[in-house]
Design an enzyme around this catalytic site. Sequence first.
Site, PDB file in Angstrom:
ATOM      1  N   LYS A  17       0.840  -1.213   0.000  1.00 34.44           N
ATOM      2  CA  LYS A  17       0.000   0.000   0.000  1.00 34.44           C
ATOM      3  C   LYS A  17       0.866   1.250   0.000  1.00 34.44           C
ATOM      4  O   LYS A  17       0.670   2.167  -0.800  1.00 34.44           O
ATOM      5  CB  LYS A  17      -0.918   0.033   1.245  1.00 34.44           C
ATOM      6  CG  LYS A  17      -1.817  -1.162   1.408  1.00 34.44           C
ATOM      7  CD  LYS A  17      -2.663  -1.073   2.656  1.00 34.44           C
ATOM      8  CE  LYS A  17      -1.903  -1.091   3.975  1.00 34.44           C
ATOM      9  NZ  LYS A  17      -1.236  -2.372   4.289  1.00 34.44           N
ATOM     10  N   ARG A  69      -9.367   1.425   9.251  1.00 34.98           N
ATOM     11  CA  ARG A  69      -8.815   0.133   9.640  1.00 34.98           C
ATOM     12  C   ARG A  69      -9.857  -0.751  10.310  1.00 34.98           C
ATOM     13  O   ARG A  69      -9.569  -1.893  10.623  1.00 34.98           O
ATOM     14  CB  ARG A  69      -7.740   0.462  10.641  1.00 34.98           C
ATOM     15  CG  ARG A  69      -6.476  -0.307  10.749  1.00 34.98           C
ATOM     16  CD  ARG A  69      -5.670  -0.460   9.546  1.00 34.98           C
ATOM     17  NE  ARG A  69      -4.381  -0.989   9.898  1.00 34.98           N
ATOM     18  CZ  ARG A  69      -3.224  -0.442   9.543  1.00 34.98           C
ATOM     19  NH1 ARG A  69      -3.198   0.637   8.802  1.00 34.98           N
ATOM     20  NH2 ARG A  69      -2.105  -0.997   9.905  1.00 34.98           N
TER      21      ARG A  69
HETATM   22  P1  AP5 Z   1       4.813  -1.491   1.956  1.00 35.10           P
HETATM   23  O1  AP5 Z   1       4.555  -0.724   0.714  1.00 35.10           O
HETATM   24  O2  AP5 Z   1       5.338  -0.792   3.162  1.00 35.10           O
HETATM   25  O3  AP5 Z   1       3.487  -2.294   2.342  1.00 35.10           O
HETATM   26  P2  AP5 Z   1       2.256  -1.804   3.181  1.00 35.10           P
HETATM   27  O4  AP5 Z   1       1.066  -2.520   2.633  1.00 35.10           O
HETATM   28  O5  AP5 Z   1       2.189  -0.320   3.257  1.00 35.10           O
HETATM   29  O6  AP5 Z   1       2.669  -2.473   4.557  1.00 35.10           O
HETATM   30  P3  AP5 Z   1       2.893  -1.878   6.009  1.00 35.10           P
HETATM   31  O7  AP5 Z   1       3.583  -2.962   6.787  1.00 35.10           O
HETATM   32  O8  AP5 Z   1       3.546  -0.561   5.993  1.00 35.10           O
HETATM   33  O9  AP5 Z   1       1.388  -1.776   6.390  1.00 35.10           O
HETATM   34  P4  AP5 Z   1       0.715  -1.860   7.746  1.00 35.10           P
HETATM   35  O10 AP5 Z   1      -0.698  -1.749   7.348  1.00 35.10           O
HETATM   36  O11 AP5 Z   1       1.025  -3.041   8.597  1.00 35.10           O
HETATM   37  O12 AP5 Z   1       1.430  -0.676   8.506  1.00 35.10           O
HETATM   38  P5  AP5 Z   1       0.991   0.806   8.832  1.00 35.10           P
HETATM   39  O13 AP5 Z   1       2.190   1.616   8.697  1.00 35.10           O
HETATM   40  O14 AP5 Z   1      -0.254   1.186   8.105  1.00 35.10           O
HETATM   41  O15 AP5 Z   1       5.748  -2.740   1.563  1.00 35.10           O
HETATM   42  C1  AP5 Z   1       6.231  -3.640   2.542  1.00 35.10           C
HETATM   43  C2  AP5 Z   1       7.598  -4.165   2.088  1.00 35.10           C
HETATM   44  O16 AP5 Z   1       7.453  -4.878   0.855  1.00 35.10           O
HETATM   45  C3  AP5 Z   1       8.618  -3.039   1.796  1.00 35.10           C
HETATM   46  O17 AP5 Z   1       9.876  -3.479   2.190  1.00 35.10           O
HETATM   47  C4  AP5 Z   1       8.530  -2.868   0.271  1.00 35.10           C
HETATM   48  O18 AP5 Z   1       9.728  -2.391  -0.288  1.00 35.10           O
HETATM   49  C5  AP5 Z   1       8.226  -4.282  -0.189  1.00 35.10           C
HETATM   50  N1  AP5 Z   1       7.405  -4.323  -1.405  1.00 35.10           N
HETATM   51  C6  AP5 Z   1       6.342  -3.530  -1.700  1.00 35.10           C
HETATM   52  N2  AP5 Z   1       5.814  -3.877  -2.896  1.00 35.10           N
HETATM   53  C7  AP5 Z   1       6.566  -4.914  -3.361  1.00 35.10           C
HETATM   54  C8  AP5 Z   1       6.512  -5.724  -4.546  1.00 35.10           C
HETATM   55  N3  AP5 Z   1       5.586  -5.530  -5.488  1.00 35.10           N
HETATM   56  N4  AP5 Z   1       7.423  -6.714  -4.687  1.00 35.10           N
HETATM   57  C9  AP5 Z   1       8.371  -6.922  -3.723  1.00 35.10           C
HETATM   58  N5  AP5 Z   1       8.487  -6.178  -2.578  1.00 35.10           N
HETATM   59  C10 AP5 Z   1       7.586  -5.197  -2.396  1.00 35.10           C
HETATM   60  O19 AP5 Z   1       0.577   0.646  10.363  1.00 35.10           O
HETATM   61  C11 AP5 Z   1       1.518   0.338  11.363  1.00 35.10           C
HETATM   62  C12 AP5 Z   1       0.842   0.379  12.720  1.00 35.10           C
HETATM   63  O20 AP5 Z   1       0.324   1.702  12.970  1.00 35.10           O
HETATM   64  C13 AP5 Z   1      -0.389  -0.537  12.871  1.00 35.10           C
HETATM   65  O21 AP5 Z   1      -0.027  -1.855  13.214  1.00 35.10           O
HETATM   66  C14 AP5 Z   1      -1.162   0.193  13.971  1.00 35.10           C
HETATM   67  O22 AP5 Z   1      -0.597  -0.059  15.236  1.00 35.10           O
HETATM   68  C15 AP5 Z   1      -0.924   1.662  13.641  1.00 35.10           C
HETATM   69  N6  AP5 Z   1      -1.956   2.204  12.743  1.00 35.10           N
HETATM   70  C16 AP5 Z   1      -1.778   2.695  11.479  1.00 35.10           C
HETATM   71  N7  AP5 Z   1      -2.939   3.130  10.971  1.00 35.10           N
HETATM   72  C17 AP5 Z   1      -3.870   2.915  11.935  1.00 35.10           C
HETATM   73  C18 AP5 Z   1      -5.277   3.140  11.988  1.00 35.10           C
HETATM   74  N8  AP5 Z   1      -5.960   3.662  10.948  1.00 35.10           N
HETATM   75  N9  AP5 Z   1      -5.919   2.817  13.132  1.00 35.10           N
HETATM   76  C19 AP5 Z   1      -5.267   2.299  14.190  1.00 35.10           C
HETATM   77  N10 AP5 Z   1      -3.939   2.039  14.190  1.00 35.10           N
HETATM   78  C20 AP5 Z   1      -3.259   2.340  13.066  1.00 35.10           C
END
Ligand code: AP5
Length: 183
Positions: free
Chosen positions: A15, A88
């Site tokens: 994402k 979320r």
């Molecule tokens: P990346 O693009 O970072 O993937 P992502 O889907 O954004 O994954 P995240 O782990 O960042 O998402 P998340 O939902 O767990 O975390 P968030 O920050 O929202 O890619 C991941 C990896 O894969 C990277 O190394 C990238 O280079 C690689 N990659 C990407 N595309 C690729 C491809 N096509 N091929 C190969 N490799 C690839 O949330 C973190 C924490 O914040 C949550 O756990 C929660 O505690 C809190 N939080 C955030 N939002 C909320 C909310 N709305 N409500 C409550 N808590 C929240």
Amino acid sequence: MKKKLLFLGPPGAGKGTQATLFCKKYGLNHLSTGDLLRDEVSSGSVLGLKAAEVMNRGELVSDELVLSIVEGRLVNENDGWLLDGFPRNVNQAHSLKILLEKINQPLEAVILIKIADDYLIERLLGRGRKDDNEEVISNRLKIYREKTSPLIDLYANQGILKQIEGNADIDVVFSSIEKALGT
Ligand code: AP5
């Protein structure tokens, strides 16, 4: 072109990667609640310290905190926006709907990036963010299934959900998104 977007998908689906590319190319405002929360953590504020504990367990921080972060950034935003990591859960989706009605900017499309768990775990372990270890990843996936995945049907029923295969090269996934959005 659609300019009020949401990218949905499990942790590691891509994402953030795709949202960054998309916003750069099309000039949209990228609103990642994960990034905004990590900024808050880095600032060392009391709020940030509380959020860090929850994030390090892979759980969701409170709806109130997340909403306050998003609300301040969506109001007065007329160039278009892309939500990444928010909403979320059903409660956040409901609050978002109310907020968007208030500012007269309805959500135009939701992109669901689909990918199997095995690929996600491998990607996240390879990245190594603080919440990228096996135990926390498995909790994040569990919470995604329980709390976030009901949003798939919610947006499908509104007729605005587009599904994309996430297990492909970054540029291939990007092209699929452009195609789905008709850009
Ligand atoms: P990346 O693009 O970072 O993937 P992502 O889907 O954004 O994954 P995240 O782990 O960042 O998402 P998340 O939902 O767990 O975390 P968030 O920050 O929202 O890619 C991941 C990896 O894969 C990277 O190394 C990238 O280079 C690689 N990659 C990407 N595309 C690729 C491809 N096509 N091929 C190969 N490799 C690839 O949330 C973190 C924490 O914040 C949550 O756990 C929660 O505690 C809190 N939080 C955030 N939002 C909320 C909310 N709305 N409500 C409550 N808590 C929240």
